[in-house]
Design a protein around this motif. Structure first.
Motif, mmCIF file in Angstrom:
data_model
loop_
_atom_site.group_PDB
_atom_site.id
_atom_site.type_symbol
_atom_site.label_atom_id
_atom_site.label_comp_id
_atom_site.label_asym_id
_atom_site.label_seq_id
_atom_site.Cartn_x
_atom_site.Cartn_y
_atom_site.Cartn_z
ATOM 1 N N LEU A 142 0.812 -1.216 0.000
ATOM 2 C CA LEU A 142 0.000 0.000 0.000
ATOM 3 C C LEU A 142 0.847 1.267 0.000
ATOM 4 C CD1 LEU A 142 -2.845 -0.998 2.495
ATOM 5 C CD2 LEU A 142 -2.991 -0.826 0.008
ATOM 6 N N CYS A 143 2.106 1.148 0.387
ATOM 7 C CA CYS A 143 3.006 2.311 0.400
ATOM 8 C C CYS A 143 3.581 2.616 -0.980
ATOM 9 C CB CYS A 143 4.165 2.058 1.369
ATOM 10 S SG CYS A 143 3.682 2.002 3.113
ATOM 11 N N ALA A 144 3.401 1.715 -1.934
ATOM 12 C CA ALA A 144 4.104 1.831 -3.206
ATOM 13 C C ALA A 144 3.704 3.063 -4.009
ATOM 14 C CB ALA A 144 3.883 0.571 -4.043
ATOM 15 N N GLU A 145 2.435 3.435 -3.977
ATOM 16 C CA GLU A 145 1.954 4.509 -4.853
ATOM 17 C C GLU A 145 1.784 5.842 -4.143
ATOM 18 O OE1 GLU A 145 1.878 4.010 -8.020
ATOM 19 O OE2 GLU A 145 2.383 1.900 -7.703
ATOM 20 N N GLY A 146 1.909 5.882 -2.821
ATOM 21 C CA GLY A 146 1.638 7.112 -2.091
ATOM 22 C C GLY A 146 2.830 8.047 -2.015
ATOM 23 N N ASP A 147 2.565 9.286 -1.573
ATOM 24 C CA ASP A 147 3.649 10.226 -1.316
ATOM 25 C C ASP A 147 4.167 10.007 0.106
ATOM 26 O OD1 ASP A 147 1.827 11.420 0.430
ATOM 27 O OD2 ASP A 147 1.366 13.075 -0.927
ATOM 28 N N GLU A 148 5.060 10.864 0.546
ATOM 29 C CA GLU A 148 5.703 10.679 1.846
ATOM 30 C C GLU A 148 4.702 10.654 2.993
ATOM 31 O OE1 GLU A 148 9.183 12.861 4.561
ATOM 32 O OE2 GLU A 148 9.036 13.237 2.403
ATOM 33 N N ASP A 149 3.714 11.543 2.950
ATOM 34 C CA ASP A 149 2.715 11.564 4.014
ATOM 35 C C ASP A 149 1.824 10.333 3.975
ATOM 36 O OD1 ASP A 149 3.534 13.962 5.163
ATOM 37 O OD2 ASP A 149 2.306 15.164 3.810
ATOM 38 N N ASP A 150 1.501 9.864 2.764
ATOM 39 C CA ASP A 150 0.706 8.645 2.647
ATOM 40 C C ASP A 150 1.451 7.458 3.245
ATOM 41 O OD1 ASP A 150 -1.351 9.976 1.303
ATOM 42 O OD2 ASP A 150 -0.446 9.606 -0.655
ATOM 43 N N VAL A 151 2.734 7.357 2.926
ATOM 44 C CA VAL A 151 3.557 6.273 3.464
ATOM 45 C C VAL A 151 3.584 6.326 4.984
ATOM 46 C CG1 VAL A 151 5.929 5.390 3.636
ATOM 47 C CG2 VAL A 151 4.980 6.017 1.405
ATOM 48 N N ALA A 152 3.799 7.521 5.522
ATOM 49 C CA ALA A 152 3.844 7.676 6.979
ATOM 50 C C ALA A 152 2.525 7.283 7.616
ATOM 51 C CB ALA A 152 4.210 9.114 7.344
ATOM 52 N N ALA A 153 1.421 7.667 6.989
ATOM 53 C CA ALA A 153 0.107 7.359 7.552
ATOM 54 C C ALA A 153 -0.146 5.860 7.561
ATOM 55 C CB ALA A 153 -0.983 8.072 6.754
ATOM 56 N N VAL A 154 0.169 5.173 6.456
ATOM 57 C CA VAL A 154 -0.051 3.726 6.381
ATOM 58 C C VAL A 154 0.786 2.997 7.425
ATOM 59 C CG1 VAL A 154 0.278 1.676 4.952
ATOM 60 C CG2 VAL A 154 -0.735 3.720 3.953
ATOM 61 N N LEU A 155 2.066 3.338 7.513
ATOM 62 C CA LEU A 155 2.951 2.640 8.451
ATOM 63 C C LEU A 155 2.583 2.937 9.906
ATOM 64 C CD1 LEU A 155 6.400 3.128 6.662
ATOM 65 C CD2 LEU A 155 4.922 1.116 6.641
ATOM 66 N N ALA A 156 2.278 4.197 10.185
ATOM 67 C CA ALA A 156 1.920 4.561 11.559
ATOM 68 C C ALA A 156 0.625 3.884 11.988
ATOM 69 C CB ALA A 156 1.793 6.079 11.680
ATOM 70 N N ASP A 157 -0.375 3.861 11.087
ATOM 71 C CA ASP A 157 -1.639 3.210 11.423
ATOM 72 C C ASP A 157 -1.446 1.718 11.652
ATOM 73 O OD1 ASP A 157 -2.954 5.603 11.243
ATOM 74 O OD2 ASP A 157 -3.857 5.214 9.276
ATOM 75 N N ALA A 158 -0.617 1.099 10.822
ATOM 76 C CA ALA A 158 -0.392 -0.348 10.957
ATOM 77 C C ALA A 158 0.251 -0.683 12.297
ATOM 78 C CB ALA A 158 0.485 -0.850 9.802
ATOM 79 N N VAL A 159 1.249 0.099 12.692
ATOM 80 C CA VAL A 159 1.953 -0.183 13.946
ATOM 81 C C VAL A 159 1.087 0.172 15.148
ATOM 82 C CG1 VAL A 159 3.956 0.437 15.362
ATOM 83 C CG2 VAL A 159 4.228 0.042 12.910
ATOM 84 N N SER A 160 0.391 1.306 15.080
ATOM 85 C CA SER A 160 -0.425 1.715 16.221
ATOM 86 C C SER A 160 -1.611 0.785 16.436
ATOM 87 C CB SER A 160 -0.904 3.160 16.058
ATOM 88 O OG SER A 160 -1.719 3.294 14.908
ATOM 89 N N SER A 161 -2.016 0.035 15.396
ATOM 90 C CA SER A 161 -3.091 -0.946 15.554
ATOM 91 C C SER A 161 -2.645 -2.157 16.358
ATOM 92 C CB SER A 161 -3.565 -1.422 14.175
ATOM 93 O OG SER A 161 -2.612 -2.292 13.580
ATOM 94 N N ARG A 162 -1.324 -2.300 16.540
ATOM 95 C CA ARG A 162 -0.712 -3.407 17.287
ATOM 96 C C ARG A 162 -0.876 -4.757 16.593
ATOM 97 N NH1 ARG A 162 -1.733 -1.973 23.730
ATOM 98 N NH2 ARG A 162 -0.842 0.129 23.617
ATOM 99 N N ARG A 163 -1.168 -4.712 15.306
ATOM 100 C CA ARG A 163 -1.241 -5.959 14.546
ATOM 101 C C ARG A 163 0.104 -6.337 13.963
ATOM 102 N NH1 ARG A 163 -6.076 -6.083 10.425
ATOM 103 N NH2 ARG A 163 -5.302 -8.218 10.289
ATOM 104 N N THR A 164 1.058 -5.419 14.033
ATOM 105 C CA THR A 164 2.406 -5.698 13.563
ATOM 106 C C THR A 164 3.366 -4.792 14.311
ATOM 107 O OG1 THR A 164 3.790 -5.961 11.584
ATOM 108 C CG2 THR A 164 2.357 -4.016 11.663
ATOM 109 N N THR A 165 4.648 -4.888 13.971
ATOM 110 C CA THR A 165 5.673 -4.066 14.614
ATOM 111 C C THR A 165 6.589 -3.475 13.544
ATOM 112 O OG1 THR A 165 7.243 -5.923 14.822
ATOM 113 C CG2 THR A 165 5.646 -5.587 16.639
ATOM 114 N N THR A 166 7.352 -2.467 13.939
ATOM 115 C CA THR A 166 8.309 -1.899 12.986
ATOM 116 C C THR A 166 9.348 -2.945 12.592
ATOM 117 O OG1 THR A 166 9.595 -1.033 14.863
ATOM 118 C CG2 THR A 166 8.032 0.470 13.807
ATOM 119 N N LYS A 167 9.708 -3.832 13.508
ATOM 120 C CA LYS A 167 10.690 -4.886 13.200
ATOM 121 C C LYS A 167 10.171 -5.807 12.108
ATOM 122 C CE LYS A 167 13.438 -8.545 15.377
ATOM 123 N NZ LYS A 167 13.744 -9.243 16.664
ATOM 124 N N LYS A 168 8.916 -6.215 12.204
ATOM 125 C CA LYS A 168 8.339 -7.107 11.191
ATOM 126 C C LYS A 168 8.212 -6.396 9.846
ATOM 127 C CE LYS A 168 5.671 -10.010 14.381
ATOM 128 N NZ LYS A 168 4.294 -10.405 14.798
#
Length: 310
Positions: A137-163
């Motif tokens: 999902l990060c492939a087509e977005g700009d910098e803010d889109d990438v940040a939003a996707v990654l931050a939402d994924a980690v804050s959901s606690r379904r994954t980690t930055t390490k994974k």
């Protein structure tokens, strides 16, 4: 006649599992003849969703189309991109086009995007693994889109930055690789939204300001976006969707509770941390910190000259 045009119970159960969808190959594997299939279509018990794919009654749902994509794609087919993202609650609205990975070469069809390739999967209907979906999902977005996707994924606690970093490093070809690594580092430091990362990178870090403690309880029951503990100063960052109703009441309560324990709150929005406004905000924040004992210096960022040393 009714018995001859009724679906066998096992096929009915399979259709229910697949959101009402059956493929021609599945019907043939259940020993239905071509003549029987024709009668089922003529009777209306089955309708054609797309060539080779049938729907058992009713109008096709979005999930019906997702299952159809998997059946078209064959045994290796996996839902991916925004389609997997919707199933995994990374995307809010169901995409109009169903994305399917398959190792088969498939002709284009309206409503489906077939991508050649084999992907590991999880769940039912089969979709790419959570970490793979996030990075896709990060492939087509700009910098803010990438940040939003990654931050939402980690804050959901379904994954980690390490994974997620492991997923990044597992790919030989990847767009935004450097950006993904940088953003994941910022998310790991506590930037839990695109706005929080903008503040960290363009306001705080770019202007030599002290590093705040992030996502911490600043002397109250409330979790704060950025807490300068030594200087009794809190910064809260508000995205557009958090400006009214119950969220505003909660923000006011939090600010009042901070004031009761001697903390000053600065509340910032997107306009404060983007473009040249980021530098002006750094000036305000630097002045607030200096008034509470910070000795600086506040520095100019490479992009502008709006900030002057304190």
């Amino acid at each position: 006649m009714r018995a001859r045009t009724a679906l066998p119970a096992d096929l009915v159960a399979l259709a229910q599992r697949q959101a009402g969808v059956l493929s021609r190959d599945q019907l043939l594997r259940f020993a239905l003849s071509r003549q029987t299939i024709a009668r089922l279509l003529a009777s209306g018990l089955l309708t054609v969703l797309t060539p080779g794919i049938y729907l058992r009654g009713g109008e096709p749902s979005w999930m019906s189309r997702a299952w159809a994509g998997l059946l078209i794609g064959g045994s290796t087919a996996v839902l991916g991109g925004p389609t997997a993202g919707y199933l995994q609650k990374l995307v809010r609205e169901p995409p109009d086009v169903i994305t399917v990975y398959s190792n088969r070469q498939l002709a284009p069809r309206d409503g489906w995007l077939f991508v050649r390739g084999t992907r590991a999967c999880s769940g039912e209907p089969a979709r790419t693994r959570y970490e793979a979906t996030v990075i896709d999902l990060c492939a087509e977005g700009d910098e803010d889109d990438v940040a939003a996707v990654l931050a939402d994924a980690v804050s959901s606690r379904r994954t980690t930055t390490k994974k997620l970093l492991a997923e990044v490093h597992s790919r030989s070809r990847l767009r935004h690789r450097s950006l993904l690594c940088d953003v994941l580092g910022d998310v790991d430091a506590g930037a839990h939204s695109a706005l929080e990362r903008r503040f960290l990178v363009d306001v705080e870090r770019a202007h030599g300001l002290p590093t705040a403690t992030r996502q911490a309880h600043a002397g109250t029951a409330h979790r704060s976006d950025a807490w300068y503990e030594e200087y009794a100063l809190v910064v809260e960052l508000d995205s557009k969707r958090h400006h009214s109703g119950g969220a505003t009441f909660h923000d006011t309560t939090r600010d009042n509770d901070h004031a009761l324990v001697g903390l000053t709150t600065l509340r910032l929005r997107w306009a404060h941390v983007t473009g040249s406004n980021a530098c002006a905000t750094a000036q305000v924040l630097g002045a607030a910190l200096a008034a509470r004992g910070w000795h600086g210096p506040l520095t100019s960022c490479p992009k502008c000259a709006l900030v002057h040393p304190i």
